[in-house]
Write a protein that holds these residues in place. Structure first.
Motif, PDB file in Angstrom:
ATOM      1  N   LEU A   1      34.969  -5.640   0.800  1.00 17.85           N
ATOM      2  CA  LEU A   1      35.695  -6.837   1.189  1.00 17.85           C
ATOM      3  C   LEU A   1      35.048  -7.405   2.449  1.00 17.85           C
ATOM      4  CD1 LEU A   1      38.358  -8.397   0.546  1.00 17.85           C
ATOM      5  CD2 LEU A   1      39.500  -6.833   2.112  1.00 17.85           C
ATOM      6  N   ASP A   2      34.735  -8.693   2.415  1.00 21.94           N
ATOM      7  CA  ASP A   2      34.291  -9.363   3.630  1.00 21.94           C
ATOM      8  C   ASP A   2      35.539  -9.926   4.301  1.00 21.94           C
ATOM      9  OD1 ASP A   2      31.688  -8.767   2.954  1.00 21.94           O
ATOM     10  OD2 ASP A   2      31.331 -10.702   1.996  1.00 21.94           O
ATOM     11  N   ILE A   3      35.734  -9.533   5.549  1.00 20.83           N
ATOM     12  CA  ILE A   3      36.966  -9.877   6.270  1.00 20.83           C
ATOM     13  C   ILE A   3      36.653 -10.870   7.388  1.00 20.83           C
ATOM     14  CG2 ILE A   3      38.852  -8.945   7.680  1.00 20.83           C
ATOM     15  CD1 ILE A   3      38.555  -6.298   6.141  1.00 20.83           C
ATOM     16  N   GLY A   4      37.536 -11.824   7.562  1.00 18.96           N
ATOM     17  CA  GLY A   4      37.379 -12.803   8.637  1.00 18.96           C
ATOM     18  C   GLY A   4      38.694 -12.988   9.359  1.00 18.96           C
ATOM     19  N   THR A   5      38.693 -13.934  10.258  1.00 18.39           N
ATOM     20  CA  THR A   5      39.917 -14.279  10.973  1.00 18.39           C
ATOM     21  C   THR A   5      39.888 -15.785  11.220  1.00 18.39           C
ATOM     22  OG1 THR A   5      41.343 -13.536  12.804  1.00 18.39           O
ATOM     23  CG2 THR A   5      39.031 -13.919  13.332  1.00 18.39           C
ATOM     24  N   PRO A   6      41.042 -16.451  11.175  1.00 15.31           N
ATOM     25  CA  PRO A   6      41.046 -17.915  11.272  1.00 15.31           C
ATOM     26  C   PRO A   6      40.314 -18.419  12.526  1.00 15.31           C
ATOM     27  CG  PRO A   6      43.199 -17.127  10.603  1.00 15.31           C
ATOM     28  CD  PRO A   6      42.379 -15.905  10.937  1.00 15.31           C
ATOM     29  N   GLY A   7      39.561 -19.485  12.343  1.00 13.31           N
ATOM     30  CA  GLY A   7      38.839 -20.084  13.466  1.00 13.31           C
ATOM     31  C   GLY A   7      37.439 -19.534  13.648  1.00 13.31           C
ATOM     32  N   GLU A   8      37.122 -18.504  12.905  1.00 15.60           N
ATOM     33  CA  GLU A   8      35.814 -17.844  13.016  1.00 15.60           C
ATOM     34  C   GLU A   8      35.007 -18.174  11.754  1.00 15.60           C
ATOM     35  OE1 GLU A   8      33.275 -15.681  14.927  1.00 15.60           O
ATOM     36  OE2 GLU A   8      34.995 -16.468  16.004  1.00 15.60           O
ATOM     37  N   PRO A   9      33.717 -18.520  11.871  1.00 15.04           N
ATOM     38  CA  PRO A   9      32.952 -18.804  10.653  1.00 15.04           C
ATOM     39  C   PRO A   9      32.814 -17.536   9.805  1.00 15.04           C
ATOM     40  CG  PRO A   9      31.489 -18.706  12.559  1.00 15.04           C
ATOM     41  CD  PRO A   9      32.894 -18.638  13.086  1.00 15.04           C
ATOM     42  N   PRO A  10      32.727 -17.677   8.488  1.00 13.64           N
ATOM     43  CA  PRO A  10      32.640 -16.491   7.631  1.00 13.64           C
ATOM     44  C   PRO A  10      31.298 -15.774   7.771  1.00 13.64           C
ATOM     45  CG  PRO A  10      32.400 -18.498   6.333  1.00 13.64           C
ATOM     46  CD  PRO A  10      32.720 -18.925   7.727  1.00 13.64           C
ATOM     47  N   ALA A  11      31.356 -14.450   7.723  1.00 15.44           N
ATOM     48  CA  ALA A  11      30.145 -13.632   7.651  1.00 15.44           C
ATOM     49  C   ALA A  11      29.127 -13.955   8.741  1.00 15.44           C
ATOM     50  CB  ALA A  11      29.509 -13.760   6.261  1.00 15.44           C
ATOM     51  N   GLU A  12      29.590 -13.992   9.987  1.00 17.92           N
ATOM     52  CA  GLU A  12      28.689 -14.185  11.132  1.00 17.92           C
ATOM     53  C   GLU A  12      28.867 -12.999  12.090  1.00 17.92           C
ATOM     54  OE1 GLU A  12      26.514 -16.616  11.880  1.00 17.92           O
ATOM     55  OE2 GLU A  12      26.967 -17.975  10.219  1.00 17.92           O
ATOM     56  N   GLU A  13      27.763 -12.646  12.757  1.00 16.26           N
ATOM     57  CA  GLU A  13      27.817 -11.512  13.663  1.00 16.26           C
ATOM     58  C   GLU A  13      28.830 -11.727  14.788  1.00 16.26           C
ATOM     59  OE1 GLU A  13      23.874  -9.766  14.454  1.00 16.26           O
ATOM     60  OE2 GLU A  13      24.644  -9.300  16.452  1.00 16.26           O
ATOM     61  N   SER A  14      29.119 -13.004  15.101  1.00 15.95           N
ATOM     62  CA  SER A  14      30.069 -13.307  16.180  1.00 15.95           C
ATOM     63  C   SER A  14      31.458 -12.727  15.902  1.00 15.95           C
ATOM     64  CB  SER A  14      30.176 -14.818  16.376  1.00 15.95           C
ATOM     65  OG  SER A  14      30.588 -15.444  15.169  1.00 15.95           O
ATOM     66  N   PHE A  15      31.710 -12.352  14.633  1.00 13.04           N
ATOM     67  CA  PHE A  15      32.996 -11.740  14.287  1.00 13.04           C
ATOM     68  C   PHE A  15      33.266 -10.499  15.137  1.00 13.04           C
ATOM     69  CE2 PHE A  15      35.495  -8.891  11.374  1.00 13.04           C
ATOM     70  CZ  PHE A  15      36.688  -9.593  11.440  1.00 13.04           C
ATOM     71  N   GLU A  16      32.191  -9.818  15.562  1.00  7.08           N
ATOM     72  CA  GLU A  16      32.394  -8.565  16.305  1.00  7.08           C
ATOM     73  C   GLU A  16      33.048  -8.781  17.668  1.00  7.08           C
ATOM     74  OE1 GLU A  16      29.036  -6.300  17.598  1.00  7.08           O
ATOM     75  OE2 GLU A  16      27.996  -8.035  18.386  1.00  7.08           O
ATOM     76  N   ALA A  17      33.042 -10.027  18.147  1.00  4.63           N
ATOM     77  CA  ALA A  17      33.635 -10.292  19.465  1.00  4.63           C
ATOM     78  C   ALA A  17      35.101 -10.721  19.366  1.00  4.63           C
ATOM     79  CB  ALA A  17      32.818 -11.364  20.178  1.00  4.63           C
ATOM     80  N   THR A  18      35.680 -10.700  18.165  1.00  3.62           N
ATOM     81  CA  THR A  18      37.058 -11.178  17.989  1.00  3.62           C
ATOM     82  C   THR A  18      38.069 -10.034  18.118  1.00  3.62           C
ATOM     83  OG1 THR A  18      37.038 -10.774  15.590  1.00  3.62           O
ATOM     84  CG2 THR A  18      36.253 -12.943  16.343  1.00  3.62           C
ATOM     85  N   PRO A  19      39.319 -10.375  18.486  1.00  2.00           N
ATOM     86  CA  PRO A  19      40.376  -9.350  18.493  1.00  2.00           C
ATOM     87  C   PRO A  19      40.568  -8.739  17.097  1.00  2.00           C
ATOM     88  CG  PRO A  19      41.117 -11.351  19.607  1.00  2.00           C
ATOM     89  CD  PRO A  19      39.798 -11.670  18.976  1.00  2.00           C
ATOM     90  N   ALA A  20      40.293  -9.516  16.055  1.00  2.17           N
ATOM     91  CA  ALA A  20      40.437  -8.999  14.686  1.00  2.17           C
ATOM     92  C   ALA A  20      39.472  -7.838  14.458  1.00  2.17           C
ATOM     93  CB  ALA A  20      40.172 -10.111  13.666  1.00  2.17           C
ATOM     94  N   PHE A  21      38.233  -8.000  14.914  1.00  3.29           N
ATOM     95  CA  PHE A  21      37.263  -6.908  14.746  1.00  3.29           C
ATOM     96  C   PHE A  21      37.662  -5.697  15.575  1.00  3.29           C
ATOM     97  CE2 PHE A  21      33.474  -4.509  15.911  1.00  3.29           C
ATOM     98  CZ  PHE A  21      32.986  -4.197  14.653  1.00  3.29           C
ATOM     99  N   GLU A  22      38.093  -5.958  16.783  1.00  4.68           N
ATOM    100  CA  GLU A  22      38.555  -4.880  17.672  1.00  4.68           C
ATOM    101  C   GLU A  22      39.671  -4.079  16.983  1.00  4.68           C
ATOM    102  OE1 GLU A  22      37.652  -4.350  20.935  1.00  4.68           O
ATOM    103  OE2 GLU A  22      39.217  -2.881  21.446  1.00  4.68           O
ATOM    104  N   TRP A  23      40.595  -4.825  16.360  1.00  4.21           N
ATOM    105  CA  TRP A  23      41.707  -4.169  15.668  1.00  4.21           C
ATOM    106  C   TRP A  23      41.185  -3.326  14.497  1.00  4.21           C
ATOM    107  CZ3 TRP A  23      43.960  -3.601  10.973  1.00  4.21           C
ATOM    108  CH2 TRP A  23      45.265  -3.075  10.952  1.00  4.21           C
ATOM    109  N   LEU A  24      40.264  -3.919  13.716  1.00  4.53           N
ATOM    110  CA  LEU A  24      39.692  -3.193  12.573  1.00  4.53           C
ATOM    111  C   LEU A  24      38.982  -1.915  13.023  1.00  4.53           C
ATOM    112  CD1 LEU A  24      38.192  -6.139  10.466  1.00  4.53           C
ATOM    113  CD2 LEU A  24      39.996  -4.569   9.715  1.00  4.53           C
ATOM    114  N   ALA A  25      38.244  -2.024  14.115  1.00  5.21           N
ATOM    115  CA  ALA A  25      37.486  -0.870  14.593  1.00  5.21           C
ATOM    116  C   ALA A  25      38.417   0.314  14.883  1.00  5.21           C
ATOM    117  CB  ALA A  25      36.689  -1.249  15.833  1.00  5.21           C
ATOM    118  N   HIS A  26      39.655   0.005  15.278  1.00  3.17           N
ATOM    119  CA  HIS A  26      40.597   1.083  15.590  1.00  3.17           C
ATOM    120  C   HIS A  26      41.444   1.522  14.397  1.00  3.17           C
ATOM    121  CE1 HIS A  26      39.822  -0.136  19.832  1.00  3.17           C
ATOM    122  NE2 HIS A  26      39.919   1.169  19.982  1.00  3.17           N
ATOM    123  N   HIS A  27      41.726   0.577  13.476  1.00  7.55           N
ATOM    124  CA  HIS A  27      42.740   0.878  12.466  1.00  7.55           C
ATOM    125  C   HIS A  27      42.255   0.907  11.016  1.00  7.55           C
ATOM    126  CE1 HIS A  27      45.866   0.566  15.524  1.00  7.55           C
ATOM    127  NE2 HIS A  27      45.256  -0.519  15.956  1.00  7.55           N
TER     128      HIS A  27
END
Ligand SMILES: [Zn+2]
Length: 266
Positions: free
Chosen positions: A211-237
């Protein structure tokens, strides 16, 4: 039948879609789709081939009987009438021999690719579960286990104030083959294409578990996703829900870093 509406039945060349989830491309399609229990759809280009109506099968193309893979598709349609779900969460996979023939035809040396990347061939499941809609309002199909886990993951994130959305789930071998055919036709060579696309048959998305996961306001499938709270949450949960990030930085497969790509492995 609600259970039946939530399943995509898969055969080597043709998918059996619930009629209500497809967009009509003509008035004739619209009439058939609105009443169809199932629509037979060619995987290679998405063409609607036939509608399974209460009074019988209506062909949407000339020469339906000559369509590649029609025998398998009609057999699967017959079986889907007999059961709301193709088995109690048992998910068989489709055979791979046809894929290998088509990789040869494409001029792709599959053995060399597998050797270089260490990636295994990935079979397609014989059916997929409806997992809601993706960011683009397209139906999202996943392996039934991954669909359940994704719903739980998304709900858990929401409880922590984090919105996750799906960018892309299941993709067929034919879909990936189509990408290669179009790029080759535009003059790209195999090495260029393989630098950005997994070879057909070797993408985790074929399994319905990636599954490719994104978060609203962020372009799909870009490395910048790693700087979002969504990625931070995924990394932990994410791991607690069975999802693993397949392609971290400097992964052994030589695939670019994909912080958006998660695979359900349990
Ligand atoms: Zn992906």
């Amino acid at each position: 039948m609600r259970g039946q509406a939530q399943v995509l039945v898969n055969t080597p060349e043709i998918e059996l879609w619930p009629g209500g989830l497809l967009r009509a491309r003509s008035n004739r399609d619209a009439r058939a789709l609105s009443r169809a229990r199932r629509v037979l759809r060619r995987k290679r280009d998405g063409r609607y081939l036939a509608a399974d109506l209460p009074e019988g099968l209506q062909a949407l193309v000339p020469h339906l009987q000559r369509e590649a893979g029609i025998g398998d598709a009609l057999g699967a349609l017959e079986r889907s009438h007999a059961r709301a779900r193709p088995g109690l969460d048992v998910v068989p996979v489709l055979p791979l021999h046809r894929l290998q023939a088509r990789l040869d035809a494409l001029g792709l040396d599959a053995d060399a690719y597998a050797e270089r990347t260490g990636l295994p061939l990935v079979a397609e499941p014989a059916w997929l579960a409806f997992a809601g809609f993706d960011r683009f309002r397209r139906p999202l199909w996943l392996h039934v286990d991954a669909a359940r886990a994704w719903r739980n993951l998304r709900d858990a994130a929401l409880r922590d104030g984090v919105v996750l959305d799906a960018i892309s789930g299941y993709r067929s071998h034919d879909y990936q083959l189509g990408i290669f055919e179009r790029k080759l036709a535009r003059g790209q060579d195999m090495a260029q294409i393989l630098a950005v696309n997994a070879a057909p048959g070797y993408s985790e998305h074929h399994s319905g578990r990636a599954l490719d996961i994104g978060t609203p306001g962020e372009p799909p499938a870009e490395e910048s996703f790693e700087a979002t709270p969504a990625f931070e949450w995924l990394a932990h949960h994410a791991a607690g829900h069975g999802f693993v990030m397949s392609y971290p930085r400097d992964n052994a497969h030589g695939i670019v870093y994909e912080p958006w790509h998660w695979c359900h492995s349990r």
